[in-house]
Scaffold this active site. Structure first.
Site, PDB file in Angstrom:
ATOM      1  N   TYR A   1      -6.961   4.350   8.111  1.00 38.63           N
ATOM      2  CA  TYR A   1      -5.851   4.510   9.045  1.00 38.63           C
ATOM      3  C   TYR A   1      -5.818   5.903   9.684  1.00 38.63           C
ATOM      4  O   TYR A   1      -4.823   6.296  10.283  1.00 38.63           O
ATOM      5  CB  TYR A   1      -4.507   4.247   8.352  1.00 38.63           C
ATOM      6  CG  TYR A   1      -4.275   2.801   7.927  1.00 38.63           C
ATOM      7  CD1 TYR A   1      -5.091   1.777   8.380  1.00 38.63           C
ATOM      8  CD2 TYR A   1      -3.222   2.463   7.091  1.00 38.63           C
ATOM      9  CE1 TYR A   1      -4.877   0.461   7.984  1.00 38.63           C
ATOM     10  CE2 TYR A   1      -2.995   1.149   6.703  1.00 38.63           C
ATOM     11  CZ  TYR A   1      -3.825   0.161   7.147  1.00 38.63           C
ATOM     12  OH  TYR A   1      -3.593  -1.139   6.764  1.00 38.63           O
TER      13      TYR A   1
ATOM     14  N   LYS B   1     -12.705   1.514  -4.744  1.00 43.68           N
ATOM     15  CA  LYS B   1     -13.860   0.647  -4.552  1.00 43.68           C
ATOM     16  C   LYS B   1     -15.094   1.556  -4.483  1.00 43.68           C
ATOM     17  O   LYS B   1     -15.907   1.498  -3.557  1.00 43.68           O
ATOM     18  CB  LYS B   1     -13.648  -0.155  -3.249  1.00 43.68           C
ATOM     19  CG  LYS B   1     -14.590  -1.316  -3.030  1.00 43.68           C
ATOM     20  CD  LYS B   1     -14.352  -2.502  -3.923  1.00 43.68           C
ATOM     21  CE  LYS B   1     -15.457  -3.528  -3.682  1.00 43.68           C
ATOM     22  NZ  LYS B   1     -15.430  -4.653  -4.622  1.00 43.68           N
TER      23      LYS B   1
ATOM     24  N   ASP C   1     -10.389  -4.996  -5.647  1.00 41.98           N
ATOM     25  CA  ASP C   1     -10.435  -6.445  -5.451  1.00 41.98           C
ATOM     26  C   ASP C   1     -10.087  -7.185  -6.749  1.00 41.98           C
ATOM     27  O   ASP C   1      -9.254  -8.088  -6.765  1.00 41.98           O
ATOM     28  CB  ASP C   1     -11.785  -6.897  -4.869  1.00 41.98           C
ATOM     29  CG  ASP C   1     -12.993  -6.292  -5.582  1.00 41.98           C
ATOM     30  OD1 ASP C   1     -12.794  -5.426  -6.467  1.00 41.98           O
ATOM     31  OD2 ASP C   1     -14.129  -6.677  -5.258  1.00 41.98           O
TER      32      ASP C   1
ATOM     33  N   ASP D   1      -1.513  -0.559   1.140  1.00 46.64           N
ATOM     34  CA  ASP D   1      -0.817  -1.412   2.100  1.00 46.64           C
ATOM     35  C   ASP D   1      -0.938  -2.871   1.672  1.00 46.64           C
ATOM     36  O   ASP D   1       0.056  -3.610   1.572  1.00 46.64           O
ATOM     37  CB  ASP D   1      -1.449  -1.194   3.492  1.00 46.64           C
ATOM     38  CG  ASP D   1      -0.565  -1.693   4.614  1.00 46.64           C
ATOM     39  OD1 ASP D   1       0.577  -2.115   4.337  1.00 46.64           O
ATOM     40  OD2 ASP D   1      -1.024  -1.672   5.769  1.00 46.64           O
TER      41      ASP D   1
ATOM     42  N   ASP E   1       1.940  -5.419  -0.383  1.00 43.43           N
ATOM     43  CA  ASP E   1       2.408  -6.666   0.231  1.00 43.43           C
ATOM     44  C   ASP E   1       2.137  -7.856  -0.697  1.00 43.43           C
ATOM     45  O   ASP E   1       2.936  -8.793  -0.783  1.00 43.43           O
ATOM     46  CB  ASP E   1       1.734  -6.908   1.592  1.00 43.43           C
ATOM     47  CG  ASP E   1       2.482  -6.229   2.741  1.00 43.43           C
ATOM     48  OD1 ASP E   1       3.152  -5.210   2.486  1.00 43.43           O
ATOM     49  OD2 ASP E   1       2.399  -6.721   3.882  1.00 43.43           O
TER      50      ASP E   1
END
Ligand code: NAI
Ligand code: MG
Length: 322
Positions: free
Chosen positions: A119, A162, A194, A218, A222
């Site tokens: 981002y 990751k 993941d 993010d 959610d």
């Protein structure tokens, strides 16, 4: 001294839930509210989604309460976070008595890096049909996040990463966060993001505080919203060294905007985080517990199976707070 709070309702249900949060703040403290505009509507009127006076209001207020912006969300919230030099986005996701949840045992807090990763804004179209996005990870930002995490969770936290694939960027993230934690004597466990997503769905109670790179935070927060009963319940805090921007995780909800039935809980819980940020811990706790009472006993909005309006829920919360 009266503290100044910038209020930026934005668009859609931001305009419905933010006034409820302001009323609750008004009921527990002596604040001066400075109203400012941002988002799609003001972009139509003034040609920019974030007018200079709004940015200034946020830069000078002690804290900011933000609602949500529509299509212009990225052009509003990213500069607002930058205006307070916010380096961490705090996103608690927990269940409440009386609210149906996929995983009733969930009680998580995501500490999301708030300035960089994918981002950072470095996207490019190299050629027709060929695009890139440069992922930025710095030791400084990872360190600031980790220092905050050590203070927030001295009993230890999980580091999402990751680094097996993004060896350089997430390698630096993981190594920096782990080193800072070790310096502070704080225990950490590392989790591939993941696999972590799956474990959070299956056994959320195994986790407590999760420190994440920007995008992972993010997405995972959610996901956690889905575990606890929906976006209408999730508050967040963008914390900077001196100031903060407090906002519900949800967006403008165009499907219900204008109907007056948005759940104000996320906005009011964001106001509770604002109170705690300003050092008003007792008031913050009062607001949080009032929201809990109303979630349990009603009235509730349609997203939680009730029939109440945003206003009616807000009035009920204020009644308990008093
Ligand atoms: P959204 O969060 O606005 O809505 C997703 C779903 O959750 C909808 O069905 C909505 O009705 C429901 N929902 C959300 N908040 C609720 C509440 N308080 N009470 C009851 N139901 C609620 O996300 P979506 O649909 O992806 O985005 C809509 C717009 O919001 C887009 O223009 C997007 O850019 C913007 N957005 C802005 C954000 C911000 O300003 N921070 C964050 C996310 C999206
Ligand atoms: Mg999001």
């Amino acid at each position: 001294m009266t503290e100044e709070i910038a209020v930026v309702p934005g668009d859609g249900i931001g305009r419905e839930v933010t006034p409820v949060a302001v009323d609750v703040l008004d009921a527990v403290g002596d604040f001066e509210f400075v109203h400012a505009e941002a988002g799609d509507e003001v972009a139509d009127e003034q040609g920019t989604p974030l007018p200079a006076e709004t940015r200034e209001a946020v830069e000078t207020a002690d804290a900011t309460l933000f609602g949500a912006a529509g299509e212009t969300a990225a052009d509003v919230i990213l500069p607002l976070r930058a205006a307070v030099d916010s380096f961490v986005n705090v996103r608690p996701a927990r269940t409440y008595p009386g609210v149906d949840a996929v995983q009733p045992e969930t009680d998580l807090v995501f500490l999301r890096e708030n300035t960089e990763g994918v981002y950072a804004g470095h996207e490019a179209e190299l050629a027709d049909g060929v695009t890139t996005c440069t992922r930025v990870v710095t030791e400084e930002a990872s360190r600031r996040l980790a220092e905050y995490a050590c203070e927030y969770a001295p009993e230890g936290f999980t580091v999402a990463h990751k680094a097996n694939v993004m060896r350089v960027t997430d390698g630096l993230f993981r190594e920096t966060v782990e080193n800072v934690a070790a310096e502070h004597g704080v225990e950490t466990d590392a989790a591939l993001m993941d696999a972590l997503a799956m474990h959070l769905v299956e056994n959320p109670a195994d986790y407590d505080v999760v420190v994440c790179p920007n995008l992972a935070g993010d997405v995972l927060s959610d996901l956690a919203a889905g575990l606890v009963g929906g976006l209408g319940l999730l508050p967040s805090a963008n914390i900077g060294p001196e100031r903060g921007v407090f906002e519900p995780v949800h967006g403008t909800a165009p499907d219900i905007a204008g109907d007056g039935v948005a759940n104000p809980a996320a906005a009011v819980l964001s106001a509770a985080m604002l109170l705690e940020f300003l050092g008003h811990d007792a008031a913050g706790e009062r607001v949080r517990s009032a929201v809990e009472d109303v979630l349990e006993d009603g009235p509730t909005t349609p997203d939680l199976g009730g029939e109440a309006t945003t206003r009616a829920v807000g009035d009920a919360i204020r009644e308990v707070v008093r």
